[in-house]
Design an enzyme around this catalytic site. Structure first.
Site, PDB file in Angstrom:
ATOM      1  N   ASP A 788      25.330  71.001  32.791  1.00 17.79           N
ATOM      2  CA  ASP A 788      24.622  72.196  33.283  1.00 17.79           C
ATOM      3  C   ASP A 788      24.817  72.423  34.780  1.00 17.79           C
ATOM      4  O   ASP A 788      23.867  72.750  35.499  1.00 17.79           O
ATOM      5  CB  ASP A 788      23.116  72.099  32.983  1.00 17.79           C
ATOM      6  CG  ASP A 788      22.819  72.176  31.502  1.00 17.79           C
ATOM      7  OD1 ASP A 788      23.763  72.290  30.715  1.00 17.79           O
ATOM      8  OD2 ASP A 788      21.637  72.118  31.133  1.00 17.79           O
ATOM      9  N   ASP A 809      28.406  71.947  28.788  1.00 19.36           N
ATOM     10  CA  ASP A 809      27.856  73.292  29.029  1.00 19.36           C
ATOM     11  C   ASP A 809      27.747  73.576  30.524  1.00 19.36           C
ATOM     12  O   ASP A 809      26.719  74.083  30.994  1.00 19.36           O
ATOM     13  CB  ASP A 809      26.467  73.433  28.388  1.00 19.36           C
ATOM     14  CG  ASP A 809      26.464  73.110  26.912  1.00 19.36           C
ATOM     15  OD1 ASP A 809      27.517  73.241  26.280  1.00 19.36           O
ATOM     16  OD2 ASP A 809      25.404  72.722  26.393  1.00 19.36           O
ATOM     17  N   TRP A 874      25.617  79.390  22.587  1.00 22.40           N
ATOM     18  CA  TRP A 874      24.258  78.891  22.762  1.00 22.40           C
ATOM     19  C   TRP A 874      23.270  79.732  21.971  1.00 22.40           C
ATOM     20  O   TRP A 874      22.397  79.211  21.284  1.00 22.40           O
ATOM     21  CB  TRP A 874      23.947  78.905  24.256  1.00 22.40           C
ATOM     22  CG  TRP A 874      22.560  78.521  24.653  1.00 22.40           C
ATOM     23  CD1 TRP A 874      21.591  77.942  23.882  1.00 22.40           C
ATOM     24  CD2 TRP A 874      21.985  78.661  25.952  1.00 22.40           C
ATOM     25  NE1 TRP A 874      20.454  77.717  24.610  1.00 22.40           N
ATOM     26  CE2 TRP A 874      20.670  78.150  25.888  1.00 22.40           C
ATOM     27  CE3 TRP A 874      22.456  79.166  27.153  1.00 22.40           C
ATOM     28  CZ2 TRP A 874      19.817  78.153  26.993  1.00 22.40           C
ATOM     29  CZ3 TRP A 874      21.614  79.152  28.258  1.00 22.40           C
ATOM     30  CH2 TRP A 874      20.311  78.654  28.173  1.00 22.40           C
TER      31      TRP A 874
END
EC number: 3.1.1.11
Length: 968
Positions: A788, A809, A874
């Site tokens: 992230d 991600d 997502w």
């Protein structure tokens, strides 16, 4: 260490049951949204269509022999069925019917509906029978869902049959009803799919029952799809057959139309006749016949009696939720019961309103006015929805925890609701389908389209494009102005007022709830909710202010630039509210507080979504062309967005600037920390405030709050001026708040800076940089982390010549984002993890959000042996495009991976595209075979995702003079 699939990202990625529920709910609305837009377009262009059709009638009132193909009935049927997905089943099923010896496409369509009705009736009881063969409560629950959905499918097909107008005893389609038919048949198709989804959820069972039901549904699925395909192509099919739509006389097409003779019926026969249009004719007849005044042949009187039945039944159960709530200490169940109590009271008010609209006449009887029919249908539809809302509230519990599935309290209430829902459905069917006005010599409004739409009909049409039409109608209709306006722009403004009021009513709730707990993790989550609610209020307020400027200026239409802004801000508000829910889901709290807040958020979630849908589907005008002709030039352009004004562009390019504040860790500047400089930024500044940060590493967490507008911060280079932090999820901070640097105020720009989160892969979610800044620009910056790294949370963002590193991600969020000329560098993750570069989070179809990676390089950061993917979806409408970029060989040939392999492939609602990429990892031959993934086919299509187009989301914003930048 768990694999990446099991790592909790939060933010909607944890609860699989919630994900499936969202998919079911969204799929249920997809067809309705699209068809409602078609209805609105039809309203706007109806006069043009009418002229065209009647011109055709005037030119050729009767088809000439040369214009009509000499087709046999079999050839005609084969031609009609050729437009379907299942032409073989279409032909074989219809050809068995006696009336199939026809060459008329409309008759063939009616026969296809008969096939669907017969097949649905043959299987509607199957789920109930199969449920008796199992003790698996999860399977029983899925079968119950299917039973309900097949019931609804029959309703929709019956509506389709009833909507076809009557002429001299025959039924005939006209252009005005086709949109309705498409909507209802689309819904019937969706109901089949939702049943199959419910069965797939319990795939863990060893029972053969799901397969039995799936096999039993094959024909009804195909037949319903066939009818939908036929009506979707009916006009062109009729044209191909050479039959003008108005060549055969329609109702009111001739003053000599023969009136329909209505046989004299006994009261009992009249009641059966009226009830025959309902889904529950037996309950309709039995309930009304018990009333003393049922000895009548007047359809209108029977409709009034049906309303009395509904009121009596609703009054008998209105207090039940409150009584049942006294039998439990479960706060979640109490909350659901409270919802049921509220919607029951709302349903009672609705039915009372329906009765009140019936006009008193001299003899004390009531008579329906044709002008109120639309309102009555709207209200009764809302009353049916109220029942479903209660059921949804109870079902949500069982989706999350199995012990709720057979809760005696839930079952008691569901059983008690059966009759009231049936009776309400019966009343709605009677007013919608039965010609109750003929006795009074008044043409049924079902058969007569008013040339002047009423406020209620326009409101209903506008709200039909939303995901929550019932809440849209009920909330807006409470405002006085909704009773007098037919202007969609005004209705949009009213929807914004509803949204703003609702958000303001809950904005302080997270803080209050935080006082009720000592759980620091929960307090942290509630703090995130307070922050994002604040941001959502600001976004809606910006939307209102921009719209009011247009309205006060007397402009009739919104221009494309303004609409792009409104969609962006409302998309941001939707994301903000969703982020609160995601944050609450990041942990399993032993507290009723998260559910309290989620329950309180329901209205704001729905109202914000409604406003977004209205501006995106109703007010946004379709483009006159697909894309400006300069598609190739746009792809080759490396200019900044047009909202980067020439003066600001010069700031980005300048070598010697005079800053307002200089930051230097050694004391040679005005302040020693970046936060000290941020404190000096004026609130809501209209001109650019410049901060210079000298070379050095600044260990601090920086937040540029939402009222810090137009800030430009620059350093001595991405490797020299570094802001470093280590806040992370494992240490108890919610993902949203882990960022080393976060910016929320609009117009933020950053140049020659490095932002790092040093927490490392073991700490999981650890954001380096989060942006909520609208129209923000990042030039020659680096963002370094692991999981992230870069949180492109919301609004329009442009990254130019930047570096981004990470593992899981590491570019994620729901902003409208373009990366151009950037270096994207996955690094080695933990053992058993794989890398995913992107995780885009668009929640709704109407959001103009997504990630576009253009002219970038995707290469490993060091020795990367872990499997690496370009991204994974997502959210349900995840949108990611990679074009004209260089992709290294380390990227897995499949390119993309599903969020969870259990749901592989992802839903077709995602939008994943690639175009003219190069490098060994760009080979498309082994890419995923998803419905939502495909290569882009042309420069024009790809140009939609360039800086000039994607960051504003409209064809018309591209400036004539392109602002150039140095070559990449």
């Amino acid at each position: 260490m768990d694999t990446v699939k099991s790592i909790n990202k939060g933010y909607g990625k944890v609860d699989e049951t919630q994900d499936l529920a969202l998919k079911r709910k969204t799929r249920k609305r997809l067809y309705q949204i699209g068809i409602s837009v078609a209805v609105l377009v039809a309203i706007i262009i109806s006069s043009t269509v009418t002229i065209a059709i009647h011109s055709r009638k005037g030119n050729s009132p009767h088809p000439t022999p040369s214009s009509v193909p000499e087709l046999t009935p079999a050839a005609s049927l084969k031609t009609v069925c050729s437009v379907t997905n299942y032409p073989v089943s279409c032909f074989s099923s219809i050809s068995k019917l006696p009336l199939s010896n026809t060459t008329d496409p409309e008759v063939i369509f009616r026969l296809s509906l008969q096939v669907v009705i017969d097949e649905l009736n043959s299987i509607v009881e199957l789920p109930k029978k199969l449920a008796e063969e199992t003790d698996d409560e999860g399977l029983k629950s899925a079968l119950s869902v299917c039973e309900h959905l097949l019931d609804l499918a029959i309703d929709r097909v019956n509506e389709t049959v009833s909507a076809m107008e009557v002429v001299d005893g025959k039924k005939i389609l006209n252009a005005a009803t086709i949109d309705d038919l498409l909507t209802w048949l689309s819904a019937a198709v969706t109901y089949h799919g939702t049943c199959l989804d419910a069965l797939d959820e319990i795939s863990h069972t060893n029972s053969a029952i799901p397969l039995k039901l799936k096999s039993g549904m094959v024909n009804s699925t195909e037949f319903t799809s066939n009818s939908l395909a036929i009506v979707a192509k009916i006009l062109s099919t009729i044209s191909d057959f050479g039959i003008p739509i108005h060549g055969r006389r329609l109702l009111n097409s001739s003053p000599h139309a023969t009136p329909i003779s209505v046989p004299k019926l006994t009261p009992a026969a009249s009641l059966r006749n009226v009830c025959s249009v309902t889904r529950y004719p037996a309950s309709c007849v039995s309930s009304i016949s018990k009333l003393p005044s049922s000895n009548t042949t007047d359809p209108e009187a029977l409709f009034r009696l049906s309303l009395q039945v509904v009121i009596n039944e609703l009054n008998s159960i209105a207090g039940l939720p409150k009584k049942l709530a006294e039998e439990t200490d479960d706060e979640r169940l109490k909350s659901s019961l409270s919802v049921c109590g509220d919607v029951f009271n709302d349903a009672i008010d609705i039915v009372n309103d329906t009765i009140s609209t019936m006009e008193e006449v001299g003899d004390g009887k009531k008579i329906l006015k044709s002008s109120t029919i639309d309102e009555i249908q709207t209200w009764l539809s809302a009353a049916v929805t109220d029942h479903d809302t209660c059921l949804d509230a109870l079902d949500e519990l069982s989706q999350n925890k199995t012990e709720y599935a057979n809760s005696p309290i839930s079952l008691k209430l569901k059983s008690a609701m059966v009759n009231s829902r049936k009776f309400t459905s019966n009343s709605l069917a009677i007013i919608a389908k039965f010609p109750i006005h003929e006795r009074h010599g008044v043409q049924s409004p079902r058969l007569r389209k008013s040339p002047h739409p009423t406020p209620s009909s326009v409101l209903r049409t506008v709200c039909n494009v939303t995901n929550y039409p019932a809440s849209c109608i009920s909330s807006i209709s409470k405002l006085p102005l909704s009773k007098t306006t037919t202007d969609p722009k005004v209705l949009f403004r009213l929807s914004l007022q509803v949204t703003f009021d609702e958000l303001n009513s809950i904005v302080g709730l997270p803080k209050k709830l935080a006082e009720e707990t000592n759980d620091e993790g929960l307090k942290s989550a509630l703090s995130v909710c307070a922050d994002v609610f604040d941001l959502a209020v600001d976004s809606v307020n910006d939307t209102i202010s921009s719209l009011d400027e247009v309205i006060s200026g007397g402009k009739k239409n919104l221009n494309s630039s303004t609409i792009g802004d409104l969609i962006t801000w409302l998309s941001s508000a939707v994301t903000d509210i969703g982020t609160c829910g995601d944050t609450l889901d990041e942990d399993n709290y032993n507290s009723p507080i998260p559910q309290k807040l989620k329950s309180a958020m329901v209205n704001s979630t729905e109202f914000t979504s409604n406003s977004l849908a209205i501006v995106a589907q109703v007010l946004k005008k379709p483009s006159k062309s697909r894309i400006p002709v300069q598609g190739r030039r746009l792809l080759n352009s490396n200019s900044f967005p047009n909202w980067v004004r020439p003066g600001v562009r010069r700031l980005l390019q300048a070598k010697n600037l005079t800053p307002h504040v200089t930051v230097a860790a050694d004391g040679s500047g005005d302040v020693r920390t970046v936060n000290e400089a941020v404190w000096r930024v004026p609130k809501k500044g209209k001109t650019m405030f410049v901060i210079y940060v000298k070379a050095g590493t600044y260990v601090e967490n920086v937040l540029m709050k939402k009222d810090k507008w137009n800030v430009f911060i620059y350093g001595d280079g991405r490797d020299k001026t570094i802001i470093s932090g280590s806040t992370n999820m494992v240490d108890g901070v919610r993902t949203f708040n882990t960022s080393t640097f976060a910016t929320e105020g609009k117009g933020f720009m950053m140049k020659d800076m490095g932002i790092i989160n040093t927490a490392g892969p073991e700490k999981h979610q650890a954001v380096a940089f989060r942006s909520d800044s609208d129209r923000s620009v990042y030039y020659r910056c680096s963002f370094d982390g692991y999981q992230d790294t870069l949180y492109t949370h919301s609004n329009r963002q442009y990254y130019r010549n930047c570096d981004v590193t990470g593992t899981v991600d590491f570019i994620f969020g729901a902003g409208t984002v373009v990366f151009q000329g950037c270096s994207i560098r996955p690094r080695q993750p933990l053992p058993n993890q794989f890398n995913t570069i992107t995780a885009e989070g668009t929640q709704e179809a109407n959001q103009n959000t997504g990630i576009s990676i253009h002219q970038c390089t995707i290469s490993p950061n060091g020795n990367v042996t872990a499997t690496t993917y370009l991204g994974r979806p997502w959210k349900l409408f995840s949108k990611t495009v990679i074009m004209q970029s260089v992709i290294g060989s380390f990227v897995n040939p499949a390119g993309w991976i599903a969020w969870n392999s259990t749901y592989d492939p992802p839903p077709r609602t995602i939008f994943y595209r690639e175009y003219k990429n190069s490098g060994p990892g760009s080979d498309l031959s082994k890419r995923v075979k998803w419905a939502g993934y495909k290569p882009i086919s042309s420069d024009d299509e790809a140009a939609r995702f360039t800086v000039k187009y994607f960051l504003r989301g409209d064809d018309n914003w591209i400036p004539k003079a392109v602002m150039g930048m140095p070559p990449l």
